[in-house]
Design a protein around this motif. Structure first.
Motif, PDB file in Angstrom:
ATOM      1  N   LYS A 165      34.467  52.318  32.955  1.00 13.71           N
ATOM      2  CA  LYS A 165      35.577  51.997  33.849  1.00 13.71           C
ATOM      3  C   LYS A 165      35.203  52.363  35.283  1.00 13.71           C
ATOM      4  O   LYS A 165      34.833  53.503  35.550  1.00 13.71           O
ATOM      5  CB  LYS A 165      36.838  52.755  33.423  1.00 13.71           C
ATOM      6  CG  LYS A 165      37.335  52.336  32.054  1.00 13.71           C
ATOM      7  CD  LYS A 165      38.529  53.159  31.636  1.00 13.71           C
ATOM      8  CE  LYS A 165      38.990  52.766  30.248  1.00 13.71           C
ATOM      9  NZ  LYS A 165      40.076  53.623  29.778  1.00 13.71           N
TER      10      LYS A 165
ATOM     11  N   GLY B 272      38.272  45.648  45.955  1.00 11.56           N
ATOM     12  CA  GLY B 272      39.192  45.448  44.839  1.00 11.56           C
ATOM     13  C   GLY B 272      40.529  46.134  45.050  1.00 11.56           C
ATOM     14  O   GLY B 272      41.303  46.285  44.115  1.00 11.56           O
TER      15      GLY B 272
ATOM     16  N   GLU C 110      35.524  43.984  31.156  1.00 13.96           N
ATOM     17  CA  GLU C 110      36.303  43.031  31.948  1.00 13.96           C
ATOM     18  C   GLU C 110      36.730  43.528  33.333  1.00 13.96           C
ATOM     19  O   GLU C 110      37.908  43.789  33.564  1.00 13.96           O
ATOM     20  CB  GLU C 110      37.558  42.610  31.176  1.00 13.96           C
ATOM     21  CG  GLU C 110      37.263  41.952  29.867  1.00 13.96           C
ATOM     22  CD  GLU C 110      38.511  41.412  29.208  1.00 13.96           C
ATOM     23  OE1 GLU C 110      39.275  40.674  29.861  1.00 13.96           O
ATOM     24  OE2 GLU C 110      38.712  41.737  28.028  1.00 13.96           O
TER      25      GLU C 110
ATOM     26  N   ALA D 104      38.092  43.706  37.020  1.00 16.81           N
ATOM     27  CA  ALA D 104      39.094  42.908  37.727  1.00 16.81           C
ATOM     28  C   ALA D 104      38.576  42.429  39.083  1.00 16.81           C
ATOM     29  O   ALA D 104      39.189  41.568  39.703  1.00 16.81           O
ATOM     30  CB  ALA D 104      40.357  43.733  37.925  1.00 16.81           C
ATOM     31  N   TYR D 105      37.474  42.980  39.545  1.00 14.67           N
ATOM     32  CA  TYR D 105      36.872  42.596  40.826  1.00 14.67           C
ATOM     33  C   TYR D 105      35.359  42.759  40.690  1.00 14.67           C
ATOM     34  O   TYR D 105      34.883  43.424  39.764  1.00 14.67           O
ATOM     35  CB  TYR D 105      37.422  43.460  41.975  1.00 14.67           C
ATOM     36  CG  TYR D 105      37.117  44.933  41.823  1.00 14.67           C
ATOM     37  CD1 TYR D 105      36.062  45.512  42.517  1.00 14.67           C
ATOM     38  CD2 TYR D 105      37.858  45.738  40.973  1.00 14.67           C
ATOM     39  CE1 TYR D 105      35.761  46.854  42.353  1.00 14.67           C
ATOM     40  CE2 TYR D 105      37.564  47.072  40.820  1.00 14.67           C
ATOM     41  CZ  TYR D 105      36.515  47.631  41.510  1.00 14.67           C
ATOM     42  OH  TYR D 105      36.210  48.953  41.353  1.00 14.67           O
TER      43      TYR D 105
ATOM     44  N   ALA E 281      33.614  39.775  38.273  1.00  6.99           N
ATOM     45  CA  ALA E 281      34.963  39.605  37.738  1.00  6.99           C
ATOM     46  C   ALA E 281      35.071  38.260  37.025  1.00  6.99           C
ATOM     47  O   ALA E 281      34.382  37.301  37.372  1.00  6.99           O
ATOM     48  CB  ALA E 281      35.981  39.675  38.878  1.00  6.99           C
ATOM     49  N   GLY E 282      35.942  38.211  36.043  1.00 11.05           N
ATOM     50  CA  GLY E 282      36.206  36.960  35.346  1.00 11.05           C
ATOM     51  C   GLY E 282      35.142  36.542  34.356  1.00 11.05           C
ATOM     52  O   GLY E 282      35.163  35.422  33.849  1.00 11.05           O
TER      53      GLY E 282
ATOM     54  N   GLU F  42      44.280  47.079  45.601  1.00 15.69           N
ATOM     55  CA  GLU F  42      45.514  46.427  45.178  1.00 15.69           C
ATOM     56  C   GLU F  42      46.707  47.324  45.523  1.00 15.69           C
ATOM     57  O   GLU F  42      46.555  48.546  45.617  1.00 15.69           O
ATOM     58  CB  GLU F  42      45.527  46.220  43.662  1.00 15.69           C
ATOM     59  CG  GLU F  42      44.453  45.313  43.135  1.00 15.69           C
ATOM     60  CD  GLU F  42      44.482  45.254  41.623  1.00 15.69           C
ATOM     61  OE1 GLU F  42      44.594  44.139  41.103  1.00 15.69           O
ATOM     62  OE2 GLU F  42      44.410  46.305  40.970  1.00 15.69           O
TER      63      GLU F  42
ATOM     64  N   LYS G  63      37.059  52.589  42.153  1.00 23.41           N
ATOM     65  CA  LYS G  63      37.012  51.803  43.378  1.00 23.41           C
ATOM     66  C   LYS G  63      36.608  52.688  44.555  1.00 23.41           C
ATOM     67  O   LYS G  63      36.953  53.865  44.609  1.00 23.41           O
ATOM     68  CB  LYS G  63      38.365  51.160  43.673  1.00 23.41           C
ATOM     69  CG  LYS G  63      38.773  50.113  42.661  1.00 23.41           C
ATOM     70  CD  LYS G  63      40.153  49.562  42.981  1.00 23.41           C
ATOM     71  CE  LYS G  63      40.616  48.575  41.925  1.00 23.41           C
ATOM     72  NZ  LYS G  63      41.986  48.103  42.196  1.00 23.41           N
TER      73      LYS G  63
END
Length: 180
Positions: A49, A74, A33, A35-36, A144-145, A76, A52
Motif C-alpha cells: 500500500k 494522487g 490496484e 488509484a494513481y 493506475a487502472g 484527494e 502518498k
C-alpha cells in the motif's frame, strides 16, 4: 503541397531517483490496484500500500490557507497531509493549473519550497504519522487502472533528495533508505 513530415515530441524524461540500490526483496512484490500512478521511490507498506508524497511547488507561509503541490501526487479531498508530527485534512483540490495542484489546507507553519509532505493516518497537532508503516520503495513505475501489479521492491538504497517522492519523516522510519 503534400507534407509527409510528422513531428512527435519526446516523452517527458523520468527523473533519476536512485543513486544506489543495495538491497531488494527477492522476487519483488505486488502493489494492489493503485488509484494513481506511482513513480520509482514511492514508499509502500509490507502489503504494497503506497504512502502518498506531496512535493511543494511553492513555499508555504504560516497564514496560508492553501498550498501548491507538484502534479502526480494522487492528492484527494479527505487526505491528511503531514509535516513533522502535525497533519491536517485536505478539504479541496483544484487541478486546473497544468503545472501544480492547489490544495486547500491550513498547516499553520512555514515550509520551504520543494519540501515533501506525507500522507498521514489522521489529523493531529502533535502525533501525526504516515498512513501505513513504510517498508519498501518501489523500484519502477506502477500505473493506475491496471489492476494489481508486480513490482521491484527496494529496502536498501540512497535516493536523490531532489527527485524522490518520499518525505523525510517516512525515510526516518526506514533503516536502510537514505536521502542524499
Amino acid at each position: 503541397m503534400n507534407n509527409r513530415f510528422q513531428h512527435t515530441p519526446p516523452a517527458k524524461p523520468v527523473p533519476v531517483v536512485f543513486e544506489q540500490v543495495f538491497a531488494e526483496k527477492p522476487a519483488g512484490g505486488v502493489v494492489p490496484e493503485p488509484a494513481y500512478d506511482l513513480i520509482p521511490g514511492t514508499a509502500v507498506s509490507v502489503e504494497g500500500k503506497p504512502i502518498k508524497a506531496y512535493r511543494l511547488a511553492k513555499a508555504v507561509a504560516a497564514a496560508d490557507t492553501s498550498i501548491q503541490i507538484q502534479k502526480g501526487s494522487g492528492v484527494e479531498v479527505g487526505d491528511f497531509i503531514g509535516r513533522g508530527k502535525k497533519a491536517v485534512a485536505c478539504t479541496q483540490v483544484d487541478t486546473s493549473n497544468p503545472n501544480y495542484d492547489v490544495v486547500t489546507v491550513t498547516l499553520c507553519v512555514a515550509i520551504d519550497n520543494d519540501v515533501v509532505l506525507y500522507q498521514a493516518k489522521a489529523a493531529s497537532t502533535d502525533a501525526a504519522e504516515p498512513i501505513h508503516k513504510p517498508v519498501y520503495v518501489v523500484g519502477g513505475p506502477v500505473y493506475a487502472g491496471m489492476g494489481d501489479q508486480e513490482v521491484r521492491l527496494v529496502n536498501g538504497a540512497n535516493l536523490r533528495k531532489e527527485t524522490a517522492p518520499i518525505s523525510e519523516e517516512v525515510v526516518a522510519m526506514m533503516k536502510s533508505i537514505q536521502l542524499v
